[in-house]
Write an enzyme that holds these catalytic residues in place. Structure first.
Site, PDB file in Angstrom:
ATOM      1  N   LYS A   6      40.113   6.205  20.471  1.00  0.00           N
ATOM      2  CA  LYS A   6      41.401   5.510  20.476  1.00  0.00           C
ATOM      3  C   LYS A   6      41.327   4.345  21.440  1.00  0.00           C
ATOM      4  O   LYS A   6      40.719   4.459  22.505  1.00  0.00           O
ATOM      5  CB  LYS A   6      42.478   6.522  20.887  1.00  0.00           C
ATOM      6  CG  LYS A   6      43.865   5.973  21.131  1.00  0.00           C
ATOM      7  CD  LYS A   6      44.860   7.109  21.393  1.00  0.00           C
ATOM      8  CE  LYS A   6      46.181   6.586  21.924  1.00  0.00           C
ATOM      9  NZ  LYS A   6      47.140   7.653  22.278  1.00  0.00           N
ATOM     10  N   LYS A  12      41.771   5.545  16.132  1.00  0.00           N
ATOM     11  CA  LYS A  12      43.208   5.324  16.363  1.00  0.00           C
ATOM     12  C   LYS A  12      43.444   4.090  17.221  1.00  0.00           C
ATOM     13  O   LYS A  12      43.293   4.134  18.433  1.00  0.00           O
ATOM     14  CB  LYS A  12      43.834   6.550  17.039  1.00  0.00           C
ATOM     15  CG  LYS A  12      45.316   6.382  17.386  1.00  0.00           C
ATOM     16  CD  LYS A  12      45.930   7.642  17.969  1.00  0.00           C
ATOM     17  CE  LYS A  12      47.353   7.385  18.475  1.00  0.00           C
ATOM     18  NZ  LYS A  12      47.948   8.544  19.138  1.00  0.00           N
ATOM     19  N   ASP A  21      45.201  13.673  23.465  1.00  0.00           N
ATOM     20  CA  ASP A  21      44.765  12.295  23.694  1.00  0.00           C
ATOM     21  C   ASP A  21      44.396  12.152  25.169  1.00  0.00           C
ATOM     22  O   ASP A  21      45.273  12.059  26.021  1.00  0.00           O
ATOM     23  CB  ASP A  21      45.886  11.304  23.349  1.00  0.00           C
ATOM     24  CG  ASP A  21      46.153  11.220  21.848  1.00  0.00           C
ATOM     25  OD1 ASP A  21      45.877  12.225  21.146  1.00  0.00           O
ATOM     26  OD2 ASP A  21      46.644  10.176  21.376  1.00  0.00           O
TER      27      ASP A  21
END
Lengths: 306, 292
Positions: A206, A242, A143
């Protein structure tokens, strides 16, 4: 990447029409009026559980805390059989090796934040080294955060190239690109950052680090889902989504699923393509599932904290 | 020139706000004289759930208040209640009391609030103890509040029953989710307004209106409620008692006539306390060299 190629990509990105904020708010409000009851609710809640990235990203994280969270990842509530396990755990690079060991033999994935998370304020060498540490320690997913400062000063090329290089450093690990939408100020920026991330090689986009408010609002998630849809229609490539930060209730999680289903369709209703970044959501979902089955409202006292 | 009549809408009291029931339902209780008291919120299980969430959030800060401060706040309830005498007398009479009965209920209620305000910083000394043990320990027992108390108000009084059970729970540091008398609900909501203006923190007391038979079983089975108090529940008493078992909810049934001045006491506070006993290692208790 060829400069001419990138030029045409940026033409596509700039061609995206401006976001109608009032329209987005109205559309999002309509997702929240859906009534989901009984069997559909039970099924939805189990799906939510299977999509959670159980997260701990604190300065005070210890190996003990990470091990305990990893145990919870595949033992959500042992008093109740037939519960799914969560999709992944999400930790700092220094904790990946510990998580790897704790999750051996399970199918729970390990996600690690990297690239000078959460601010991203460092140089490329250090960011790449950060990614390498996580990947070498056994992370399945990375991430990363984008450089918001560069983005806001209009250096889109820089942001694009950085994501592309991080993607290369990830190897087989899937790359989630955190836009930190709370710092991007407008939905137009969210859309632009989403496009840049996807064209630069993101496997997932995300919303947030969870360190900045507002985090994963439905308006922002909606805008990013539309970007994913347009990207899919243009390239045929599926990108995951996400939302992270601020989704702590089952109801909100179900509303998010409704939104995914209606924008991207059922193909995205799988933890391969949709995740919730959350630390307290899992317990709320567990309480709702037990409430549905027993008929009694539950108490947090009877569920493990980590 | 006369104004248009401004009718008051009686709503619920949850988390320091006065929302309507999420269900949108209502019922119209009728007084002894046949007068409709109004369209009153018919609370649903979700209203109860919301009230419990509000109470749980308020529980920690409320029990951590100093005993003196809780006492000040309870006395403040009496101050504001006293201020609104006319409103309550009018409402008691609207719900079927004679003027004489209304005055008596008001003054008994006022006394009761002051009585329990006084107990806040005293019950722990009276109920606690130092216990003789056969080892070198300083062993003592003290009170801690149970937590969230569900209260089903006695049906036959508009306010005195409700207040007689709310106040001892509050004095002892508990939070409450109360269901007002089904047929006499309006002064319970006016009392909520008094609470709301008395520095009682949001969520510490939550008051619902509606049907006892609908709400009581959900209170009883709720895993996050720690105690359930009521007057005799009649036909559903046993079922409610059974539903309390799952989370070992404390259940107390009070059959007192709360209109009587003597229907008050330390026992109402004590029932809603957990006793914590501490073993503190210490040298040579009671001996000639004892430091204790």
């Amino acid at each position: 990447m060829l400069e001419s190629n990138k030029h045409s990509i940026f033409q596509t990105i700039n061609a995206a029409s401006p976001i109608d904020k009032v329209g987005v708010e109205e559309r999002v409000a309509r997702f929240q009026t859906r009534s989901i009851k009984d069997d559909a609710k039970a099924q939805g809640l189990k799906m939510v559980l299977s999509m959670i990235d159980l997260t701990t990203l604190e300065g005070k994280d210890t190996p003990g805390k990470v091990k305990q969270m990893c145990f919870k990842a595949h033992h959500l509530h042992d008093l109740h059989p037939n519960l799914p396990q969560v999709a992944a755990v999400c930790v700092y690079p220094s904790m990946v090796a510990i998580a790897k060991q704790a999750l051996e033999g399970t199918s729970v994935k390990i996600a690690s934040v990297a690239t000078a998370f959460p601010s991203g304020q460092s140089n490329l060498e250090i960011k790449l080294a950060d990614v390498k540490l996580a990947v070498d320690s056994g992370a399945d997913e990375i991430d990363m955060v984008i450089s918001r400062g560069k983005f806001l000063s209009g250096e889109y090329n820089f942001v694009f190239d950085e994501i592309a290089m991080i993607k290369e450093a990830c190897g087989v690990a899937r790359l989630k690109v955190i836009l930190e939408t709370g710092e991007l100020c407008t939905l137009d920026n969210v859309r632009k950052a989403s496009d840049i991330a996807m064209y630069a090689g993101a496997d997932f986009i995300k919303t947030s680090t969870g360190k900045i408010q507002p985090a994963a609002t439905m308006q922002v998630t909606y805008t990013m889902l539309l970007a994913i849809k347009d990207y899919f229609e243009a390239t045929g490539k599926m990108i995951g989504m996400k939302p992270a930060g601020g989704i702590s209730t089952s109801k909100l999680a179900l509303h998010n699923l409704v939104m995914v289903n209606e924008i991207l369709g059922p193909n995205w209703l799988h933890n391969e393509w949709f995740r919730f970044g959350a630390s307290s959501l899992a317990n709320d979902v567990l309480m709702q599932i037990l409430k549905l089955e027993s008929g009694s409202y539950q108490s947090p006292n009877y569920f493990t904290l980590d | 020139m006369s104004n248009l009549e401004v009718l008051k809408t009686y709503k619920l009291y949850i988390g320091g706000a006065f929302p309507r029931t999420e269900s949108g339902r209502f019922y119209a209780p009728v007084s002894k004289q046949g007068e409709v008291l109004g369209n009153i919120c018919l609370s649903s299980r979700k209203d109860l759930r919301n009230a419990v969430v509000a109470a749980r959030k308020a529980q920690g800060p409320w029990e951590e208040r100093s005993a003196l401060n809780r006492s000040q706040i309870l006395y403040r309830i009496a101050e504001l209640f006293s201020d609104r005498k006319e409103i309550f007398l009018k409402e008691f009479q609207k719900q079927g009391s004679s003027l004489e009965e209304a005055v008596l209920e008001f003054s008994t209620t006022l006394d009761r609030i002051v009585y329990y305000a006084g107990w806040c910083d005293k019950y722990n000394q009276v109920l606690s103890s130092v216990n003789p043990v056969n080892s070198s320990h300083f062993n003592f027992s003290t009170c801690e509040p149970m937590g969230i108390v569900a209260l089903i108000a006695p049906q036959n009084t508009a306010l005195i029953g409700l207040v007689s059970l709310i106040l001892p729970a509050l004095a002892g540091g508990n939070t409450l989710v109360a269901l007002a008398s089904e047929n006499l609900p309006i002064s319970a909501i006016s009392f909520a307004e008094v609470l709301n203006d008395s520095d009682v923190p949001a969520g510490v007391v939550n008051i619902l209106t509606g049907k006892q038979d609908e709400i009581a079983p959900i209170m009883a089975s709720h895993m996050d409620i720690n105690a359930l108090i009521s007057s005799d529940l009649g036909a559903i008493e046993n079922a409610i008692a059974e539903a309390c078992i799952d989370n070992l909810k404390r259940k107390f049934t009070y059959t007192e006539d709360f209109n009587q001045p003597e229907s008050q006491g330390l026992t109402f506070i004590a029932d809603l306390q957990e006793i914590k006993t501490t073993w503190h290692p210490i040298e040579n208790i009671g001996g000639s060299t004892s430091t204790y």
